[in-house]
Design a protein around this motif. Structure first.
Motif, short mmCIF file in Angstrom:
data_model
loop_
_atom_site.label_atom_id
_atom_site.label_comp_id
_atom_site.label_asym_id
_atom_site.label_seq_id
_atom_site.Cartn_x
_atom_site.Cartn_y
_atom_site.Cartn_z
N GLY A 186 -27.09 -20.41 -21.97
CA GLY A 186 -28.69 -20.18 -23.18
C GLY A 186 -29.63 -19.84 -22.20
O GLY A 186 -30.33 -19.13 -22.65
N GLN A 187 -29.57 -19.89 -20.48
CA GLN A 187 -29.86 -20.07 -19.53
C GLN A 187 -30.95 -18.26 -19.64
O GLN A 187 -29.77 -17.30 -19.45
N ILE A 188 -31.98 -18.03 -19.29
CA ILE A 188 -32.20 -16.99 -19.09
C ILE A 188 -33.47 -16.54 -17.98
O ILE A 188 -33.62 -17.75 -17.44
N GLN A 208 -36.07 -13.78 -16.35
CA GLN A 208 -36.63 -12.75 -16.87
C GLN A 208 -36.95 -11.83 -15.81
O GLN A 208 -37.54 -12.53 -14.95
N THR A 227 -37.98 -16.45 -13.52
CA THR A 227 -38.58 -15.88 -13.30
C THR A 227 -38.75 -14.90 -12.20
O THR A 227 -39.15 -15.69 -11.36
N TRP A 236 -38.69 -22.53 -13.56
CA TRP A 236 -39.07 -24.08 -14.69
C TRP A 236 -37.72 -24.11 -14.80
O TRP A 236 -37.10 -24.53 -16.33
N GLY A 237 -38.12 -25.94 -14.59
CA GLY A 237 -37.18 -27.04 -15.03
C GLY A 237 -37.88 -27.97 -16.10
O GLY A 237 -38.90 -27.65 -15.66
N GLN A 238 -37.11 -28.67 -16.67
CA GLN A 238 -37.35 -29.82 -17.56
C GLN A 238 -38.81 -30.82 -16.47
O GLN A 238 -39.47 -31.28 -16.77
N LEU A 250 -31.81 -11.62 -19.27
CA LEU A 250 -30.41 -11.92 -19.15
C LEU A 250 -30.60 -13.29 -19.90
O LEU A 250 -31.03 -13.85 -19.71
N GLN A 251 -29.20 -13.29 -20.25
CA GLN A 251 -29.20 -14.62 -21.15
C GLN A 251 -27.14 -15.14 -20.35
O GLN A 251 -26.44 -14.50 -20.64
N ASN A 297 -33.70 -23.89 -17.76
CA ASN A 297 -33.76 -22.61 -18.77
C ASN A 297 -34.32 -21.46 -18.67
O ASN A 297 -34.50 -20.62 -19.24
N LEU A 298 -35.45 -21.49 -17.16
CA LEU A 298 -35.85 -20.06 -17.63
C LEU A 298 -36.56 -20.06 -15.93
O LEU A 298 -36.28 -20.87 -15.25
#
Lengths: 345, 345
Positions: B222-224, B226, B152, B242-244, B217-218, B149-150
């Motif tokens: 929902g994925q972001i 930065q 960078t 960055w994964g769960q 960006l999104q 979801n993130l």
């Protein structure tokens, strides 16, 4: 100087660590007078473990106890506002856990009330009192990083289970729980001014609580902060200041740090030893906050110069704007049957 | 298979490194036919250094040379569009440096033109062909990081002097020069879809060129992402997923990497040795791009599956939205006296 006489509201995990921090000081400096919790048994057990003189199953009783100088509030978020009012109106100094409140209006009212009453009042942003934050301030004052236009900070872990983080009625939200740490870091660098631009996007759970939030702030001089907090993934939870003459990184955990790297050189500032098991990472670092609170009160200060009311207010203003942009509101937990949320304390 | 016959437009630093990369292959695979530059002496010197058969002081002459299969365009940004058109219309395959163009409309036209003509056409996002990006694709395909979801990425250095970065007439801008690398990284993870939200803030110089830009960006799920790029400070120019179930970091320089860390384990993929001095960090890594271009052309592909026309287009769409938000436009350099900007090539 007389010992500072403490009362505690709440007997949970954070209170455990804060009492542990107080226990590192002599009784001539800090005295543990009373603890209040909703359940009598919890208050009694806590009082016994940490050697408090008294325990109460009523927050009101604690607020009225004339033997207490300062109240530490470590209950769940939705209670902070009412308990702060109760304490301040009864002439107590107050140190209240962050987020101070869940609504900008409440934060504004509390600061106004505290200033009217002339008591010491502080949102417990313990980060600011760590030796490494003192070093950060030194370097910023010395200007050793040159002009600074970018600050970054991330705080993330993988937890979609803990009720106080996930549930709206408990004031959950990554923004409110950990996002404030990233915002205060940016304010430490750029100073306590409201940014001109606030941009935020979030990933929310079924209750509408943000599990992740990415925030960009820009101040009127152009300075940028890029901040992220998340309950969805373990992030590298460090914070950086990027200057034209070099960079400074406060290592993970940047909100309670032991290490920083300035222009490639790493410095360590180990935390003190404590007598009890801790619930939170580096929880013993609350000793610096305990010290600062006493220093302020002994010197007649009503706020710490290292984390002022103005900063509390700006964090609340930024959070308010972020909440608007991501469509998050806690208003519903303050209307109707208030006992509903009080139950969860 | 016949050797791929190369023509070069431009004889500057990037061309130096690209020719160096080609030089690692045998003449049975890649043949250096001709180089064109605005100054005859530059073209001749470049041809001599890298053993090209011919040199031209006219781009048109090179585009018309029947001995050339593919043209590598390494001129300054404002020329890319016209030179791409010239080459494609004369039946050449084209590999053009990024940013492909400075205007969304130009990028759209070029892709349409290339597809109509059925020639191989690619924006030279060399990052995608590095072994580490292949490893990233493997891990993403395997799903080893869990839900993501993130993302960078930062790319920054301290340089407020270099004309091609600072000047609008040369197509300068941190967004256009290096920001695309951060955007392509996010697209590598989330796939080539336009994000639902684009937020950007910038710090601009007196010409209105962004010296720093911070982008959030999104996507609709929902994925972001930065992202930050800057000419104002040396940043840690690495990129993270960055994964769960864990994280993957492509180390600095993430746009031409030799190292990555997957769930705490670092992998190294050293780059090949080359015969000439390089102008850019890890410039020899263009060997992977050279290989991929030949593989595609030998197999009749008109785009690489590892960096498609669709991705070029989405990067241009995102950049277009960022430019609008930060108040940056290159329109003025395309009107009036065009010779003005051509001078600077």
């Amino acid at each position: 100087m007389a010992p500072l006489r403490w009362g505690f509201m709440g007997s949970g995990k954070i209170n455990n660590d804060f009492a542990t921090a107080i226990d590192t000081f002599s009784k001539n400096e800090h005295k543990k007078v009373a603890v209040a919790a909703r359940k009598k048994a919890s208050a009694e057990a806590f009082a016994k473990k940490f050697d408090f003189e008294k325990s109460y199953d009523s927050y009101e009783s604690l607020a009225l106890d004339a033997d207490i100088d300062i109240v530490y509030i470590g209950t769940v978020n939705p209670n902070h506002y009412e308990l702060c009012v109760l304490c301040i109106e009864n002439g107590k100094h107050v140190l209240c856990e962050k987020p101070l409140t869940l609504r900008l209006e409440h934060t504004q009212k509390l600061i106004k009330l505290a200033e009217e009453k002339g008591k010491f009042f502080q949102e417990a942003v313990w980060s600011r009192f760590f030796p490494i934050y003192e070093r950060v301030r030194q370097e910023l004052k010395a200007g050793s990083l040159g002009e600074i236009n970018l600050v970054t900070a991330m705080f993330g872990f993988n937890d979609q289970q803990t009720a106080r983080l996930m549930r709206k009625d408990l004031g959950g939200s990554s923004l409110m729980d950990i996002g404030g740490y990233t915002i205060q870091f940016a304010l430490q660098v750029y100073g306590p001014e409201m940014p001109q631009k606030v941009h935020a996007v979030a990933i929310k759970n079924v209750e509408g609580i943000d599990m992740s939030v990415a925030i960009t702030l820009q101040w009127k001089g152009g300075q940028i902060a890029q901040l992220t907090s998340s309950f969805l993934a373990k992030l590298d939870s460090s914070a950086q200041i990027w200057g034209q003459s070099g960079s400074l990184e406060v290592h993970e955990p940047f909100w309670c740090p032991e290490e920083m790297t300035l222009k490639g050189k790493t410095e360590k500032h180990p935390l003190p030893m404590v007598k009890h098991d801790l619930e939170f990472r580096n929880g013993q670092g609350m000793v610096y906050e305990v010290q600062e609170v006493k220093r302020c009160i002994d010197n007649g200060l009503t706020e710490s110069p290292h984390f002022t009311h103005k900063e509390t207010l700006i964090i609340a203003q930024i959070a308010d704007e972020v909440k608007k942009q991501i469509g998050l509101s806690f208003e519903e937990i303050y209307s109707g049957d208030k006992e509903k949320w009080k139950e969860s304390v």
